[in-house]
Design a protein around this motif. Structure first.
Motif, short mmCIF file in Angstrom:
data_model
loop_
_atom_site.label_atom_id
_atom_site.label_comp_id
_atom_site.label_asym_id
_atom_site.label_seq_id
_atom_site.Cartn_x
_atom_site.Cartn_y
_atom_site.Cartn_z
N TYR A 119 -9.68 2.55 0.12
CA TYR A 119 -10.48 3.05 -1.01
C TYR A 119 -9.80 2.84 -2.37
O TYR A 119 -10.36 3.23 -3.40
CB TYR A 119 -10.75 4.55 -0.82
CG TYR A 119 -11.76 4.85 0.25
CD1 TYR A 119 -13.11 4.58 0.06
CD2 TYR A 119 -11.38 5.41 1.46
CE1 TYR A 119 -14.06 4.86 1.03
CE2 TYR A 119 -12.31 5.70 2.45
CZ TYR A 119 -13.65 5.43 2.22
OH TYR A 119 -14.57 5.70 3.19
N ASP A 120 -8.61 2.27 -2.38
CA ASP A 120 -7.86 2.08 -3.63
C ASP A 120 -8.38 0.84 -4.35
O ASP A 120 -7.92 -0.28 -4.12
CB ASP A 120 -6.37 1.93 -3.30
CG ASP A 120 -5.48 2.00 -4.54
OD1 ASP A 120 -5.98 1.71 -5.64
OD2 ASP A 120 -4.30 2.34 -4.40
N GLY A 121 -9.34 1.05 -5.26
CA GLY A 121 -9.99 -0.07 -5.95
C GLY A 121 -9.03 -0.88 -6.79
O GLY A 121 -9.12 -2.12 -6.84
N GLY A 122 -8.10 -0.21 -7.47
CA GLY A 122 -7.13 -0.93 -8.28
C GLY A 122 -6.24 -1.83 -7.45
O GLY A 122 -5.92 -2.96 -7.83
N ARG A 126 1.10 -5.95 -12.09
CA ARG A 126 1.95 -5.29 -13.09
C ARG A 126 1.24 -4.09 -13.70
O ARG A 126 1.80 -2.99 -13.83
CB ARG A 126 2.32 -6.27 -14.19
CG ARG A 126 3.21 -5.66 -15.29
CD ARG A 126 3.30 -6.54 -16.51
NE ARG A 126 1.99 -6.68 -17.15
CZ ARG A 126 1.77 -7.48 -18.20
NH1 ARG A 126 2.75 -8.23 -18.69
NH2 ARG A 126 0.57 -7.54 -18.75
N ASN A 127 -0.04 -4.28 -14.10
CA ASN A 127 -0.79 -3.20 -14.74
C ASN A 127 -1.04 -2.04 -13.78
O ASN A 127 -0.97 -0.86 -14.17
CB ASN A 127 -2.12 -3.73 -15.28
CG ASN A 127 -1.93 -4.74 -16.41
OD1 ASN A 127 -0.84 -4.82 -17.00
ND2 ASN A 127 -2.96 -5.51 -16.70
N LEU A 128 -1.34 -2.35 -12.53
CA LEU A 128 -1.58 -1.30 -11.54
C LEU A 128 -0.33 -0.45 -11.35
O LEU A 128 -0.39 0.78 -11.34
CB LEU A 128 -2.00 -1.92 -10.21
CG LEU A 128 -2.17 -0.95 -9.05
CD1 LEU A 128 -3.44 -0.12 -9.23
CD2 LEU A 128 -2.20 -1.69 -7.71
N LEU A 129 0.81 -1.10 -11.19
CA LEU A 129 2.04 -0.35 -10.97
C LEU A 129 2.43 0.47 -12.20
O LEU A 129 2.98 1.57 -12.07
CB LEU A 129 3.17 -1.31 -10.58
CG LEU A 129 2.97 -2.01 -9.22
CD1 LEU A 129 4.11 -2.99 -8.95
CD2 LEU A 129 2.86 -1.00 -8.09
N ALA A 130 2.11 -0.04 -13.37
CA ALA A 130 2.44 0.68 -14.60
C ALA A 130 1.67 1.99 -14.71
O ALA A 130 2.14 2.96 -15.34
CB ALA A 130 2.16 -0.19 -15.82
N GLU A 131 0.51 2.07 -14.10
CA GLU A 131 -0.32 3.27 -14.21
C GLU A 131 -0.32 4.12 -12.92
O GLU A 131 -1.08 5.06 -12.79
CB GLU A 131 -1.77 2.88 -14.54
CG GLU A 131 -2.45 2.07 -13.46
CD GLU A 131 -3.82 1.54 -13.88
OE1 GLU A 131 -4.64 1.28 -12.98
OE2 GLU A 131 -4.05 1.37 -15.09
N THR A 163 2.25 8.69 -9.01
CA THR A 163 3.18 9.44 -8.15
C THR A 163 4.06 8.47 -7.37
O THR A 163 3.70 7.32 -7.13
CB THR A 163 2.42 10.33 -7.15
OG1 THR A 163 1.69 9.49 -6.23
CG2 THR A 163 1.45 11.27 -7.86
N TRP A 164 5.22 8.99 -6.93
CA TRP A 164 6.10 8.17 -6.11
C TRP A 164 5.47 7.85 -4.77
O TRP A 164 5.69 6.77 -4.22
CB TRP A 164 7.43 8.88 -5.90
CG TRP A 164 8.33 8.91 -7.09
CD1 TRP A 164 8.89 10.01 -7.66
CD2 TRP A 164 8.78 7.79 -7.87
NE1 TRP A 164 9.66 9.66 -8.75
CE2 TRP A 164 9.61 8.29 -8.89
CE3 TRP A 164 8.55 6.42 -7.81
CZ2 TRP A 164 10.22 7.48 -9.84
CZ3 TRP A 164 9.16 5.58 -8.75
CH2 TRP A 164 9.98 6.12 -9.75
N ALA A 165 4.68 8.76 -4.23
CA ALA A 165 4.03 8.50 -2.94
C ALA A 165 3.09 7.31 -3.05
O ALA A 165 3.09 6.41 -2.19
CB ALA A 165 3.28 9.74 -2.47
N LEU A 166 2.28 7.29 -4.11
CA LEU A 166 1.33 6.19 -4.28
C LEU A 166 2.07 4.91 -4.67
O LEU A 166 1.68 3.81 -4.26
CB LEU A 166 0.30 6.56 -5.35
CG LEU A 166 -0.92 5.63 -5.46
CD1 LEU A 166 -1.65 5.50 -4.13
CD2 LEU A 166 -1.87 6.14 -6.55
N VAL A 208 11.44 -3.52 -14.74
CA VAL A 208 11.98 -2.79 -13.58
C VAL A 208 11.02 -2.88 -12.41
O VAL A 208 11.43 -3.02 -11.25
CB VAL A 208 12.26 -1.32 -13.96
CG1 VAL A 208 12.65 -0.51 -12.73
CG2 VAL A 208 13.37 -1.25 -15.00
N ALA A 209 9.71 -2.81 -12.69
CA ALA A 209 8.71 -2.91 -11.61
C ALA A 209 8.82 -4.26 -10.91
O ALA A 209 8.72 -4.34 -9.68
CB ALA A 209 7.31 -2.71 -12.17
N ALA A 210 9.01 -5.33 -11.67
CA ALA A 210 9.16 -6.65 -11.07
C ALA A 210 10.43 -6.72 -10.22
O ALA A 210 10.45 -7.36 -9.16
CB ALA A 210 9.20 -7.72 -12.16
#
Length: 335
Positions: A15-18, A35-40, A43-46, A75-77
């Motif tokens: 169900y995770d559309g992003g 990149r945009n998805l991870l930036a927004e 929570t750590w779980a998600l 850092v995300a990369a």
């Protein structure tokens, strides 16, 4: 949709559309949506869940490598680079690839680097736990730390503690620890797995997805015993299996945000409740799943666990039976 037209869907995003959009772009060689998805991600779980799914899809391409080259300060990369490196090493190990040790070393270095640059992030430590299962002989000291309680085993408890410190009861961290139990060459066994999951579930909060963890061990025991071959299959109706299914239902499912929950967890719960003949309870989980299914654990009910069509058919049978049971018997129809 009428029941006769229902067909299950396998999609790692659920169900995770992003995440769905990011996966689509990743598979066509683009990384901006990732990149945009991870930036927004809130929570750590998600964050843990999304990075795992993205790495599974990205390990066979150079998309994450391209992102790191384009944005070396991200850092995300960097974290995604560690994720992809670990996924490649684990796959190489599973396939007996000659480059396994080299990939393992590269992944370990990437984990250390991402842990340094993202000190609050549990994912680098989850990644190190994933790599621990490659050390079957437990040659590395960090993989044979004394356990925190009786009936447990020496293992990478320090790595688990680091992940736990950053995101208490991180779902993937404990699943990686369970995989380590199965991989241990020096006495890894179902008994150790049972002790571990009972220790975890007894301490995990009621709303934690780790309440589902014992169901994974029940599936492994069923697989090892080749339960599907038995004319009278009572495995799932035993007192402990039924108890664990009910505990997962009321301790986790009744409180969970199902839009971000693991599809694997939901499928394991539906499977266990159906097997325990708790059809009304199973129906609730099937309804929450909507169209989504995962091949496991259903495939272990079939002669060939690699046959996705057979797993899908088993899912459908269980779903139809559970929904019918929830509605009650119809005149002239036997259960």
């Amino acid at each position: 949709m009428p029941e006769e037209e229902f067909r299950p869907v396998y999609h790692p995003a659920g169900y995770d559309g992003g995440l769905r959009i990011a996966l689509q772009d990743l598979r066509t060689g683009r990384w901006i949506s990732m990149r945009n998805l991870l930036a927004e991600t809130p929570t750590w779980a998600l964050w843990t869940q999304r990075t795992q799914v993205l790495a599974t899809a990205g390990a066979g391409s150079n998309v994450v490598d391209a992102w790191r080259a384009e944005e070396p300060q991200s850092v995300a990369a960097l974290v995604m680079g560690a994720r992809v490196g670990v996924e490649r090493a684990v796959r190489a190990h599973r396939e007996g690839h000659p480059r396994t040790r080299e990939l393992w070393r590269e992944a370990w270095q990437s984990c250390q680097l991402s842990a340094h640059h993202s000190p609050a992030d549990p994912v680098p430590w989850v990644c190190l736990l994933a790599l621990a299962q490659l050390d079957k002989e437990q040659r590395q000291e960090e993989h044979r730390v004394p356990p925190p309680g009786p009936l447990l085993f020496p293992g990478p408890w320090g790595l688990l503690a680091e992940a736990d410190r950053r995101d208490p009861y991180n779902r993937e961290a404990y699943h990686r620890m369970l995989q380590f139990v199965y991989a241990r060459r020096a006495g890894g066994s179902l008994a150790e797995a049972v002790n571990f999951v009972q220790w975890v579930s007894s301490g995990a909060p009621r709303e934690s997805a780790l309440q589902v963890l014992p169901l994974y061990v029940h599936v492994e025991r069923y697989r090892e015993e080749r339960g599907y071959e038995k004319a009278l299959d009572l495995h799932w109706a035993t007192e402990d299996a039924t108890r664990d299914a009910q505990k997962a239902l009321h301790g986790w499912f009744d409180h969970a945000d199902l839009t971000t929950s693991s599809l694997l967890d939901l499928n394991h719960l539906a499977h266990a409740l159906w097997g325990a003949l708790r059809f009304s309870d199973a129906a609730r989980v099937f309804e929450a799943l909507g169209p989504y299914f995962t091949p496991l654990p259903w495939a272990y009910r079939t002669p060939d666990p690699g046959d996705r069509a057979a797993a899908e058919e088993m899912f459908l049978r269980a779903r139809v039976r559970s929904l019918a049971g929830a509605r009650g018997p119809r005149p002239g129809v036997n259960g």
